[in-house]
Design a protein around this motif. Structure first.
Motif, PDB file in Angstrom:
ATOM      1  N   PHE A  15       0.760  -1.281  -0.030  1.00  0.00           N
ATOM      2  CA  PHE A  15       0.068  -0.069  -0.004  1.00  0.00           C
ATOM      3  C   PHE A  15       1.037   1.408   0.118  1.00  0.00           C
ATOM      4  O   PHE A  15       0.591   2.264  -0.831  1.00  0.00           O
ATOM      5  N   VAL A  16       1.781   1.246   0.947  1.00  0.00           N
ATOM      6  CA  VAL A  16       2.668   2.458   0.873  1.00  0.00           C
ATOM      7  C   VAL A  16       3.728   2.751  -0.188  1.00  0.00           C
ATOM      8  O   VAL A  16       3.745   3.794  -0.666  1.00  0.00           O
ATOM      9  N   ARG A  57      -4.629  -8.518 -11.659  1.00  0.00           N
ATOM     10  CA  ARG A  57      -3.184  -8.611 -11.965  1.00  0.00           C
ATOM     11  C   ARG A  57      -2.750  -7.852 -13.256  1.00  0.00           C
ATOM     12  O   ARG A  57      -3.523  -7.884 -14.044  1.00  0.00           O
ATOM     13  N   PHE A  58      -1.452  -7.175 -13.009  1.00  0.00           N
ATOM     14  CA  PHE A  58      -1.030  -6.468 -14.147  1.00  0.00           C
ATOM     15  C   PHE A  58      -1.640  -5.243 -14.594  1.00  0.00           C
ATOM     16  O   PHE A  58      -1.258  -4.454 -15.225  1.00  0.00           O
ATOM     17  N   VAL A  59      -2.597  -4.901 -13.610  1.00  0.00           N
ATOM     18  CA  VAL A  59      -3.170  -3.666 -13.762  1.00  0.00           C
ATOM     19  C   VAL A  59      -2.254  -2.396 -13.309  1.00  0.00           C
ATOM     20  O   VAL A  59      -1.868  -2.351 -12.002  1.00  0.00           O
ATOM     21  N   LEU A  99      -0.806  -5.102  -5.576  1.00  0.00           N
ATOM     22  CA  LEU A  99      -2.022  -5.173  -5.002  1.00  0.00           C
ATOM     23  C   LEU A  99      -3.005  -6.371  -5.078  1.00  0.00           C
ATOM     24  O   LEU A  99      -3.877  -6.846  -4.568  1.00  0.00           O
ATOM     25  N   ASN A 100      -2.551  -7.148  -6.584  1.00  0.00           N
ATOM     26  CA  ASN A 100      -3.389  -8.286  -6.812  1.00  0.00           C
ATOM     27  C   ASN A 100      -2.842  -9.417  -5.719  1.00  0.00           C
ATOM     28  O   ASN A 100      -3.649 -10.296  -5.050  1.00  0.00           O
ATOM     29  N   ILE A 101      -1.530  -9.499  -5.201  1.00  0.00           N
ATOM     30  CA  ILE A 101      -0.984 -10.348  -4.279  1.00  0.00           C
ATOM     31  C   ILE A 101      -1.393  -9.839  -2.955  1.00  0.00           C
ATOM     32  O   ILE A 101      -1.914 -10.616  -1.912  1.00  0.00           O
TER      33      ILE A 101
END
Length: 267
Positions: free
Chosen positions: A167-168, A213-215, A228-230
């Motif tokens: 996030f950070v 993913r990959f966005v 973020l997906n992970i």
């Protein structure tokens, strides 16, 4: 088809009725599997292209700045070069960790969770000390909100740190001035975490796909689009919830997640 007697008079008709529903379903299933295989191939090609670029970037920086380190004359210059090298080492390490988690997910393995009893109030202070070093922009202030001096809880602090760090790291990329605020609080028999920034914000139509993913909302910002997906996969494994709130472009964002956990005592 009609059938007749010996004089050619039509006596009736006959035909064959066959239920082809199972065949149609098999054909549809085959079509879906074919599309899934093709999509998987494209995703793997995209993954390899992204990884090649992302791994090469910090490696080039590490090798290049290591070569010029011995040429620096003043301690200040050497310190700045070492800082750049350490930042890129950290970036490479996080990238490798993301790849390992992603490989485990794609391989059908579940994310390993190791929940232990710990004083999370102290752990949160340690996490924030590490995160504060990621903010190099003098126009951005790092703010931590730790409402407890002692919070004995059973949780996986390593996975929580991984999500907060993602996030950070994401906030740092999109925040040029203002603040990045990290905090948590008890909520609904668990803990609610948030990372608020005054960055570029996210359009409403992009908020639903940001965890895919990959966005990447900005192709000019470094990153693989995996963090973020992970993070979503980790929180779902912890039986929690994850999301983002933003009023739109130019209004900043707040990424958050909630996880259930056993809290023994607080102060």
């Amino acid at each position: 088809m009609p059938y007749h007697d010996a004089d050619g008079k039509q006596l009736g008709t006959y035909g064959i009725m066959r239920n082809v529903t199972p065949l149609i379903k098999k054909q549809e299933q085959l079509k879906q599997e074919t599309e899934r295989a093709q999509s998987s191939g494209r995703m793997k090609s995209m993954f390899m292209a992204n990884m090649t670029h992302e791994i090469r970037t910090p490696l080039n920086a590490i090798v290049g700045f290591s070569d010029v380190l011995s040429m620096m004359e003043t301690p200040e210059e050497k310190q700045e070069i070492v800082r750049v090298i350490m930042n890129n080492c950290d970036m490479l390490l996080r990238l490798i960790n993301d790849i390992l988690v992603l490989s485990a997910i794609d391989g059908g393995s579940s994310i390993q969770i190791h929940a232990v009893e710990t004083n999370f109030a102290k752990d949160f202070e340690d996490i924030c000390t590490s995160l504060a070093q990621r903010i190099q922009n003098p126009n951005v202030v790092f703010v931590k909100e730790n409402p407890y001096t002692t919070l004995i809880a059973t949780l996986d602090k390593e996975r929580i740190q991984q999500v907060i760090t993602n996030f950070v790291t994401n906030a740092v990329k999109y925040t040029n001035e203002g603040h990045i605020k990290v905090g948590y609080q008890q909520k609904d028999n668990g803990l609610y975490f948030y990372c608020e920034d005054t960055g570029s914000g996210i359009q409403q139509e992009d908020q639903d796909k940001i965890f895919e993913r990959f966005v990447k909302l900005n192709d000019f910002v470094q990153g693989t689009g995996l963090g973020l997906n992970i993070s979503k996969a980790i929180i779902e494994t912890l039986h929690g919830k994850i999301g983002v709130n933003s009023e739109g472009v130019g209004h900043g964002s707040t990424f958050w997640f909630w996880i259930p956990c056993q809290i023994k005592s607080e102060a």
